[in-house]
Write a protein that holds these residues in place. Sequence first.
Motif, PDB file in Angstrom:
ATOM      1  N   ALA A 163       0.831  -1.201   0.000  1.00 55.81           N
ATOM      2  CA  ALA A 163       0.000   0.000   0.000  1.00 55.81           C
ATOM      3  C   ALA A 163       0.870   1.258   0.000  1.00 55.81           C
ATOM      4  CB  ALA A 163      -0.925  -0.005   1.203  1.00 55.81           C
ATOM      5  N   ALA A 164       1.921   1.238   0.781  1.00 56.02           N
ATOM      6  CA  ALA A 164       2.831   2.383   0.824  1.00 56.02           C
ATOM      7  C   ALA A 164       3.452   2.618  -0.551  1.00 56.02           C
ATOM      8  CB  ALA A 164       3.922   2.147   1.869  1.00 56.02           C
ATOM      9  N   ARG A 165       3.852   1.551  -1.195  1.00 57.72           N
ATOM     10  CA  ARG A 165       4.430   1.663  -2.540  1.00 57.72           C
ATOM     11  C   ARG A 165       3.431   2.290  -3.504  1.00 57.72           C
ATOM     12  NH1 ARG A 165       5.142  -3.185  -5.914  1.00 57.72           N
ATOM     13  NH2 ARG A 165       5.755  -2.293  -7.882  1.00 57.72           N
ATOM     14  N   ALA A 166       2.166   1.864  -3.430  1.00 61.15           N
ATOM     15  CA  ALA A 166       1.124   2.417  -4.299  1.00 61.15           C
ATOM     16  C   ALA A 166       0.906   3.900  -4.017  1.00 61.15           C
ATOM     17  CB  ALA A 166      -0.175   1.643  -4.111  1.00 61.15           C
ATOM     18  N   LEU A 167       1.052   4.294  -2.750  1.00 61.26           N
ATOM     19  CA  LEU A 167       0.850   5.688  -2.367  1.00 61.26           C
ATOM     20  C   LEU A 167       2.086   6.553  -2.587  1.00 61.26           C
ATOM     21  CD1 LEU A 167      -1.087   5.056   0.957  1.00 61.26           C
ATOM     22  CD2 LEU A 167      -2.028   6.079  -1.131  1.00 61.26           C
ATOM     23  N   GLY A 168       3.210   5.908  -2.888  1.00 60.48           N
ATOM     24  CA  GLY A 168       4.442   6.654  -3.132  1.00 60.48           C
ATOM     25  C   GLY A 168       5.121   7.134  -1.859  1.00 60.48           C
ATOM     26  N   ILE A 169       4.914   6.388  -0.756  1.00 58.86           N
ATOM     27  CA  ILE A 169       5.583   6.719   0.501  1.00 58.86           C
ATOM     28  C   ILE A 169       6.376   5.512   0.968  1.00 58.86           C
ATOM     29  CG2 ILE A 169       3.840   8.422   1.179  1.00 58.86           C
ATOM     30  CD1 ILE A 169       2.667   6.346   3.111  1.00 58.86           C
ATOM     31  N   GLY A 170       7.254   5.735   1.901  1.00 60.76           N
ATOM     32  CA  GLY A 170       8.039   4.637   2.447  1.00 60.76           C
ATOM     33  C   GLY A 170       7.244   3.832   3.471  1.00 60.76           C
ATOM     34  N   SER A 171       7.664   2.624   3.707  1.00 61.05           N
ATOM     35  CA  SER A 171       6.949   1.771   4.657  1.00 61.05           C
ATOM     36  C   SER A 171       7.048   2.302   6.083  1.00 61.05           C
ATOM     37  CB  SER A 171       7.443   0.328   4.573  1.00 61.05           C
ATOM     38  OG  SER A 171       8.824   0.253   4.832  1.00 61.05           O
ATOM     39  N   ASP A 172       8.186   2.900   6.447  1.00 57.99           N
ATOM     40  CA  ASP A 172       8.313   3.475   7.790  1.00 57.99           C
ATOM     41  C   ASP A 172       7.280   4.582   7.998  1.00 57.99           C
ATOM     42  OD1 ASP A 172      10.399   1.780   8.440  1.00 57.99           O
ATOM     43  OD2 ASP A 172      11.971   3.272   8.065  1.00 57.99           O
ATOM     44  N   LYS A 173       7.118   5.431   6.996  1.00 59.69           N
ATOM     45  CA  LYS A 173       6.127   6.505   7.066  1.00 59.69           C
ATOM     46  C   LYS A 173       4.716   5.927   7.147  1.00 59.69           C
ATOM     47  CE  LYS A 173       4.687  10.766   6.945  1.00 59.69           C
ATOM     48  NZ  LYS A 173       4.908  11.654   8.084  1.00 59.69           N
ATOM     49  N   ALA A 174       4.450   4.881   6.385  1.00 55.62           N
ATOM     50  CA  ALA A 174       3.130   4.247   6.405  1.00 55.62           C
ATOM     51  C   ALA A 174       2.809   3.712   7.798  1.00 55.62           C
ATOM     52  CB  ALA A 174       3.071   3.123   5.377  1.00 55.62           C
ATOM     53  N   TYR A 175       3.753   3.013   8.414  1.00 56.30           N
ATOM     54  CA  TYR A 175       3.521   2.481   9.758  1.00 56.30           C
ATOM     55  C   TYR A 175       3.355   3.604  10.779  1.00 56.30           C
ATOM     56  CZ  TYR A 175       4.245  -2.351   8.380  1.00 56.30           C
ATOM     57  OH  TYR A 175       4.100  -3.589   7.803  1.00 56.30           O
ATOM     58  N   GLU A 176       4.093   4.690  10.608  1.00 50.29           N
ATOM     59  CA  GLU A 176       3.948   5.855  11.485  1.00 50.29           C
ATOM     60  C   GLU A 176       2.534   6.432  11.360  1.00 50.29           C
ATOM     61  OE1 GLU A 176       5.519  10.397  11.304  1.00 50.29           O
ATOM     62  OE2 GLU A 176       7.052   8.841  11.080  1.00 50.29           O
ATOM     63  N   LEU A 177       2.034   6.550  10.129  1.00 53.69           N
ATOM     64  CA  LEU A 177       0.681   7.071   9.905  1.00 53.69           C
ATOM     65  C   LEU A 177      -0.382   6.140  10.491  1.00 53.69           C
ATOM     66  CD1 LEU A 177       1.071   8.385   6.250  1.00 53.69           C
ATOM     67  CD2 LEU A 177       0.836   9.763   8.330  1.00 53.69           C
ATOM     68  N   ILE A 178      -0.150   4.848  10.402  1.00 48.64           N
ATOM     69  CA  ILE A 178      -1.094   3.883  10.981  1.00 48.64           C
ATOM     70  C   ILE A 178      -1.141   4.049  12.499  1.00 48.64           C
ATOM     71  CG2 ILE A 178      -1.486   1.422  11.435  1.00 48.64           C
ATOM     72  CD1 ILE A 178      -0.483   0.938   8.528  1.00 48.64           C
ATOM     73  N   LYS A 179       0.017   4.182  13.123  1.00 48.96           N
ATOM     74  CA  LYS A 179       0.078   4.325  14.584  1.00 48.96           C
ATOM     75  C   LYS A 179      -0.644   5.575  15.065  1.00 48.96           C
ATOM     76  CE  LYS A 179       4.319   1.779  15.417  1.00 48.96           C
ATOM     77  NZ  LYS A 179       5.730   1.859  15.797  1.00 48.96           N
ATOM     78  N   THR A 180      -0.657   6.613  14.259  1.00 46.55           N
ATOM     79  CA  THR A 180      -1.304   7.878  14.651  1.00 46.55           C
ATOM     80  C   THR A 180      -2.697   8.014  14.042  1.00 46.55           C
ATOM     81  OG1 THR A 180      -0.242   9.061  12.817  1.00 46.55           O
ATOM     82  CG2 THR A 180       0.911   9.057  14.949  1.00 46.55           C
ATOM     83  N   ASP A 181      -3.225   6.923  13.496  1.00 48.86           N
ATOM     84  CA  ASP A 181      -4.556   6.904  12.871  1.00 48.86           C
ATOM     85  C   ASP A 181      -4.696   7.926  11.748  1.00 48.86           C
ATOM     86  OD1 ASP A 181      -5.627   4.800  14.387  1.00 48.86           O
ATOM     87  OD2 ASP A 181      -6.131   6.163  16.026  1.00 48.86           O
ATOM     88  N   GLU A 182      -3.616   8.165  11.013  1.00 50.23           N
ATOM     89  CA  GLU A 182      -3.633   9.129   9.917  1.00 50.23           C
ATOM     90  C   GLU A 182      -3.424   8.476   8.552  1.00 50.23           C
ATOM     91  OE1 GLU A 182      -1.228  12.641  10.648  1.00 50.23           O
ATOM     92  OE2 GLU A 182      -1.386  12.285  12.797  1.00 50.23           O
ATOM     93  N   PHE A 183      -3.351   7.153   8.518  1.00 45.03           N
ATOM     94  CA  PHE A 183      -3.152   6.476   7.240  1.00 45.03           C
ATOM     95  C   PHE A 183      -4.391   6.719   6.381  1.00 45.03           C
ATOM     96  CE2 PHE A 183      -2.686   2.832   4.337  1.00 45.03           C
ATOM     97  CZ  PHE A 183      -1.346   3.010   3.971  1.00 45.03           C
ATOM     98  N   PRO A 184      -4.227   7.117   5.128  1.00 44.89           N
ATOM     99  CA  PRO A 184      -5.377   7.536   4.333  1.00 44.89           C
ATOM    100  C   PRO A 184      -6.318   6.422   3.876  1.00 44.89           C
ATOM    101  CG  PRO A 184      -3.384   7.605   3.014  1.00 44.89           C
ATOM    102  CD  PRO A 184      -2.969   7.310   4.423  1.00 44.89           C
ATOM    103  N   ALA A 185      -5.881   5.180   3.931  1.00 44.83           N
ATOM    104  CA  ALA A 185      -6.720   4.056   3.507  1.00 44.83           C
ATOM    105  C   ALA A 185      -7.098   3.220   4.725  1.00 44.83           C
ATOM    106  CB  ALA A 185      -5.984   3.199   2.481  1.00 44.83           C
ATOM    107  N   GLN A 186      -8.142   2.399   4.565  1.00 40.83           N
ATOM    108  CA  GLN A 186      -8.619   1.562   5.665  1.00 40.83           C
ATOM    109  C   GLN A 186      -7.633   0.439   5.948  1.00 40.83           C
ATOM    110  OE1 GLN A 186     -12.113  -0.689   4.765  1.00 40.83           O
ATOM    111  NE2 GLN A 186     -12.391  -1.368   6.859  1.00 40.83           N
ATOM    112  N   THR A 187      -7.261   0.323   7.214  1.00 43.05           N
ATOM    113  CA  THR A 187      -6.390  -0.777   7.614  1.00 43.05           C
ATOM    114  C   THR A 187      -7.215  -1.839   8.324  1.00 43.05           C
ATOM    115  OG1 THR A 187      -5.810   0.341   9.681  1.00 43.05           O
ATOM    116  CG2 THR A 187      -4.333   0.675   7.805  1.00 43.05           C
TER     117      THR A 187
END
Length: 63
Positions: free
Chosen positions: A18-42
């Motif tokens: 998902a991070a690859r599709a969004l053009g972000i790194g996996s570390d950033k994706a996990y950070e966004l998930i932890k803060t409930d800011e990831f733009p897609a449904q987890t």
Amino acid sequence: MSVEEVKALPAAVSVVTAARALGIGSDKAYELIKTDEFPAQTIPLGQTQKVSTASLWKVLGIY
């Protein structure tokens, strides 16, 4: 990741994919998930997370 590649994804994908599709790194994706800011449904599955491909399509403007 091309539109065709994103359209061909299974119903749920890894956070890394998902991070690859969004053009972000996996570390950033996990950070966004932890803060409930990831733009897609987890989807929590035990110790791991998956991302709904339909919600990813929505974020990317692919219907």
